[in-house]
Motif scaffolding. Sequence first.
Motif, short mmCIF file in Angstrom:
data_model
loop_
_atom_site.label_atom_id
_atom_site.label_comp_id
_atom_site.label_asym_id
_atom_site.label_seq_id
_atom_site.Cartn_x
_atom_site.Cartn_y
_atom_site.Cartn_z
N ILE A 75 45.62 45.85 42.85
CA ILE A 75 46.91 44.99 42.35
C ILE A 75 47.69 45.65 41.39
O ILE A 75 47.52 45.97 40.32
CB ILE A 75 46.35 43.79 41.94
CG1 ILE A 75 45.36 42.95 43.03
CG2 ILE A 75 47.45 42.86 41.51
CD1 ILE A 75 44.69 41.67 42.45
N PRO A 76 48.71 46.24 41.97
CA PRO A 76 49.64 46.84 41.01
C PRO A 76 50.68 46.04 40.17
O PRO A 76 51.01 44.93 40.63
CB PRO A 76 50.74 47.75 41.74
CG PRO A 76 50.95 47.05 43.11
CD PRO A 76 49.44 46.17 43.24
N THR A 77 51.49 46.47 39.10
CA THR A 77 52.49 45.58 38.50
C THR A 77 53.81 46.18 38.54
O THR A 77 53.91 47.32 39.16
CB THR A 77 51.82 45.44 37.01
OG1 THR A 77 51.68 46.78 36.49
CG2 THR A 77 50.71 44.67 36.64
N ASP A 118 45.71 53.00 38.16
CA ASP A 118 46.88 52.60 37.41
C ASP A 118 47.21 51.21 37.67
O ASP A 118 48.08 50.57 36.96
CB ASP A 118 48.16 53.54 37.52
CG ASP A 118 48.17 54.82 36.88
OD1 ASP A 118 47.18 54.69 35.82
OD2 ASP A 118 48.51 55.81 37.46
N CYS A 119 46.47 50.47 38.77
CA CYS A 119 46.57 49.31 39.05
C CYS A 119 45.79 48.37 38.12
O CYS A 119 44.81 48.59 37.53
CB CYS A 119 45.99 48.99 40.62
SG CYS A 119 47.23 49.77 41.88
N HIS A 120 46.19 47.34 37.86
CA HIS A 120 45.79 46.09 37.10
C HIS A 120 44.31 45.58 37.44
O HIS A 120 43.42 45.32 36.56
CB HIS A 120 46.65 44.93 36.82
CG HIS A 120 46.17 43.82 36.17
ND1 HIS A 120 46.41 43.85 34.75
CD2 HIS A 120 45.53 42.58 36.33
CE1 HIS A 120 45.83 42.92 34.01
NE2 HIS A 120 45.37 42.10 35.08
N ARG A 150 41.51 44.05 31.20
CA ARG A 150 41.36 43.03 29.78
C ARG A 150 42.74 42.46 29.67
O ARG A 150 43.23 41.31 29.22
CB ARG A 150 40.68 43.32 28.80
CG ARG A 150 38.82 43.58 29.36
CD ARG A 150 38.35 44.39 28.13
NE ARG A 150 37.99 43.17 27.23
CZ ARG A 150 36.67 42.89 27.22
NH1 ARG A 150 35.73 43.21 28.08
NH2 ARG A 150 36.30 41.84 26.33
N THR A 151 43.77 43.51 29.65
CA THR A 151 45.06 43.01 29.04
C THR A 151 45.93 43.78 30.04
O THR A 151 45.56 44.80 30.76
CB THR A 151 45.33 43.53 27.78
OG1 THR A 151 45.29 45.12 27.65
CG2 THR A 151 44.44 43.04 26.77
N PRO A 152 47.27 43.39 30.19
CA PRO A 152 47.78 42.17 29.67
C PRO A 152 47.08 40.80 30.42
O PRO A 152 46.69 40.93 31.36
CB PRO A 152 49.20 42.05 29.93
CG PRO A 152 49.34 42.85 31.11
CD PRO A 152 48.29 43.79 31.05
N LEU A 158 53.92 41.87 41.45
CA LEU A 158 54.97 42.07 42.07
C LEU A 158 54.91 40.96 43.42
O LEU A 158 53.76 41.10 44.11
CB LEU A 158 55.28 43.44 42.76
CG LEU A 158 55.81 44.38 41.74
CD1 LEU A 158 55.64 45.78 42.24
CD2 LEU A 158 57.24 44.02 41.60
N HIS A 159 55.70 40.12 43.70
CA HIS A 159 55.65 39.24 44.78
C HIS A 159 56.86 39.46 45.93
O HIS A 159 58.07 39.40 45.42
CB HIS A 159 55.66 37.82 44.52
CG HIS A 159 54.58 37.68 43.40
ND1 HIS A 159 53.39 36.99 43.66
CD2 HIS A 159 54.29 38.06 42.11
CE1 HIS A 159 52.46 37.12 42.43
NE2 HIS A 159 53.07 37.57 41.55
N TYR A 160 56.61 39.75 47.12
CA TYR A 160 57.62 40.02 47.99
C TYR A 160 58.31 38.88 48.63
O TYR A 160 57.38 37.97 49.21
CB TYR A 160 57.12 41.22 48.99
CG TYR A 160 58.15 41.81 49.74
CD1 TYR A 160 59.24 42.52 49.24
CD2 TYR A 160 57.80 41.86 51.22
CE1 TYR A 160 59.96 43.18 50.10
CE2 TYR A 160 58.96 42.47 52.06
CZ TYR A 160 60.13 43.23 51.45
OH TYR A 160 60.89 43.81 52.13
N THR A 161 59.52 38.82 48.71
CA THR A 161 60.19 37.68 49.57
C THR A 161 60.94 38.26 50.73
O THR A 161 61.58 37.58 51.60
CB THR A 161 61.30 37.09 48.75
OG1 THR A 161 62.20 38.04 48.41
CG2 THR A 161 60.29 36.53 47.45
N GLY A 162 60.73 39.43 51.00
CA GLY A 162 61.29 40.18 52.40
C GLY A 162 62.83 40.79 51.83
O GLY A 162 63.19 40.63 50.87
#
Length: 188
Positions: A75-77, A118-120, A150-152, A158-162
């Motif tokens: 899960i990236p940020t 580097d992913c959360h 543990r942080t943040p 990111l959430h994709y809407t197309g």
Amino acid sequence: MTAAKIDLPVHRIRAYMEPGPIVLVTSAHDGERNVMTMGWHLVMEFSPSLIGCVIAGGNHSFDLVRASGECVINIPTVSMVDAVVGIGNSSGRDVDKFAHFGLATDRAVEVAAPLLRDCHANLECRIFDDALVDRYNFFILEVVRAHVARTPKNPETLHYTGDGVFVRAGRTISRRADFRPALLGNGR
Ligand SMILES: Cc1cc2nc3c(=O)[nH]c(=O)nc-3n(C[C@H](O)[C@H](O)[C@H](O)COP(=O)(O)O)c2cc1C
């Protein structure tokens, strides 16, 4: 006042229903490894911890996940948005995406696919049920190990809407006191 609504073509509802977050799926099989971007996934059960997801049959990742029976959902940020787009617009058949996008990896505990450092969060998964793979490219995965930063506390996922557009998360609203325990994660 309630806003007026338009009659939306049904193929465009994704922008309203898209879950999140965008994830990077790593896979490995027979000495080869790969990574793809994925938005079409959902949580199906707490325990066992099940996630359903669609991996298109034409993707190289489809072959590696199916053959190995495993993958890692990373899960990236927002800081990784360029990599997210690049990884989702190139194929491991043509390029080593780990080298090309400078992705640092760590060894997973339960599966052969690598963790993206580097992913959360990194969720190690095994295929739990492949009954819908032939028909819908729909994999039901069990999360067998989860590594989370543990942080943040509220990561900007990111959430994709197309149409090349992402929404960023990060702010939360808590209504915890109003929830039944069963809806808060198996009552725990
Ligand atoms: C934002 C975004 C979301 C995506 N979501 C999915 C998805 O849910 N399922 C899928 O099969 N492909 C999805 N893709 C496309 C794959 O990431 C893309 O086809 C990639 O090139 C596959 O790589 P591979 O051939 O190395 O496996 C997405 C791409 C982007 C940019």
